[in-house]
Design an enzyme around this catalytic site. Sequence first.
Site, mmCIF file in Angstrom:
data_model
loop_
_atom_site.group_PDB
_atom_site.id
_atom_site.type_symbol
_atom_site.label_atom_id
_atom_site.label_comp_id
_atom_site.label_asym_id
_atom_site.label_seq_id
_atom_site.Cartn_x
_atom_site.Cartn_y
_atom_site.Cartn_z
ATOM 1 N N LYS A 238 80.286 42.867 -0.955
ATOM 2 C CA LYS A 238 81.318 41.598 0.420
ATOM 3 C C LYS A 238 81.743 42.585 1.670
ATOM 4 C CE LYS A 238 85.165 40.130 -2.737
ATOM 5 N NZ LYS A 238 86.097 40.233 -3.679
HETATM 6 N N1 GLU Z 1 88.260 40.589 -8.841
HETATM 7 C C1 GLU Z 1 86.905 41.195 -9.630
HETATM 8 C C2 GLU Z 1 86.146 41.363 -8.069
HETATM 9 O O1 GLU Z 1 86.387 40.808 -7.857
HETATM 10 C C3 GLU Z 1 86.474 40.660 -10.377
HETATM 11 C C4 GLU Z 1 87.296 40.506 -12.279
HETATM 12 C C5 GLU Z 1 86.812 40.025 -12.941
HETATM 13 O O2 GLU Z 1 85.402 39.290 -13.246
HETATM 14 O O3 GLU Z 1 87.191 40.312 -14.255
HETATM 15 O O4 GLU Z 1 85.501 41.787 -7.794
#
Ligand code: GLU
Length: 280
Positions: A238
């Site tokens: 990201k």
């Molecule tokens: N919120 C997490 C992320 O963006 C992903 C969580 C999940 O898929 O369990 O990396």
Amino acid sequence: MIVTRFAPSPNGPLHLGHAYSAVTAHDLARERGGRFLLRIEDIDGERSRPELAVEFREDLAWLGLEWEEVPAQSTRLASYEAAARELLERGLLYPCTCTRSEIAALDPRMGPEGLVYPGTCKGQALDPAKPVSLRLNMDRTMAEVGEIVWEDELVGTTIADPRDFGDVVLVRKDAPASYHLAATLDDAADGVTLVTRGDDLYAASHIHRVLQELLGLPVPDWYHHPLLLDDGGDKLAKRRGSGASRFGLAELRRAGEDGRALADALRANRFPAGISLSKP
Ligand code: GLU
Ligand code: ZN
């Protein structure tokens, strides 16, 4: 009925790897006549930016996906607190005041998510002036849950063994829950039956399975899909290149790219030059 979800954190823009993940979860639900949920995981303090969540919805619509949105994590703090309180009362959590640099100075071993906490604060008197996190007493936990298994649709059946992680943080100093606690509680509350996400979170599922057992939650199956890799063989990140990344979805969308065509290309494992899929 099958229920899958896409659960992005609004701390950076979505990229092609997220598109692959969202399309995978969406299609698994659609193929089996189920539901596909969107959950915004926004409990990362100041790193969570509401305007990014708005952008995420635009990105997903541009890809041609349809979803049901469930409440964002920031609205569910009471459920995290209740679970943490219960585990604390059962003697399965303990407070820890150590900073990251104090832990690093102990020269601990590396685990699946970085340095493994050596348990320094276990059974120690607290300094009330210091902020605390709450850690899971892994030895006690494993003694309590015994031998349990979890099921990944691609990998098969695995014995849940999160001991590599050490005493993981369930309540952060700066947030009402860690990812592990919040995501586990939410998946149960949302009725998710197939936890679909990237392979990079495979190891974390050992923790989540154990938390389900401790908290008496329903047990889903998992589907950890391969990751999109860049030309250096690293997973798309990201932060790298942030919004200006060649593979940022908002960038591509604003540049007039066809999102539905992109989603179809991902479905067919046709990737832009330099992008490949990790080995399952
Ligand atoms: N919120 C997490 C992320 O963006 C992903 C969580 C999940 O898929 O369990 O990396
Ligand atoms: Zn500590």
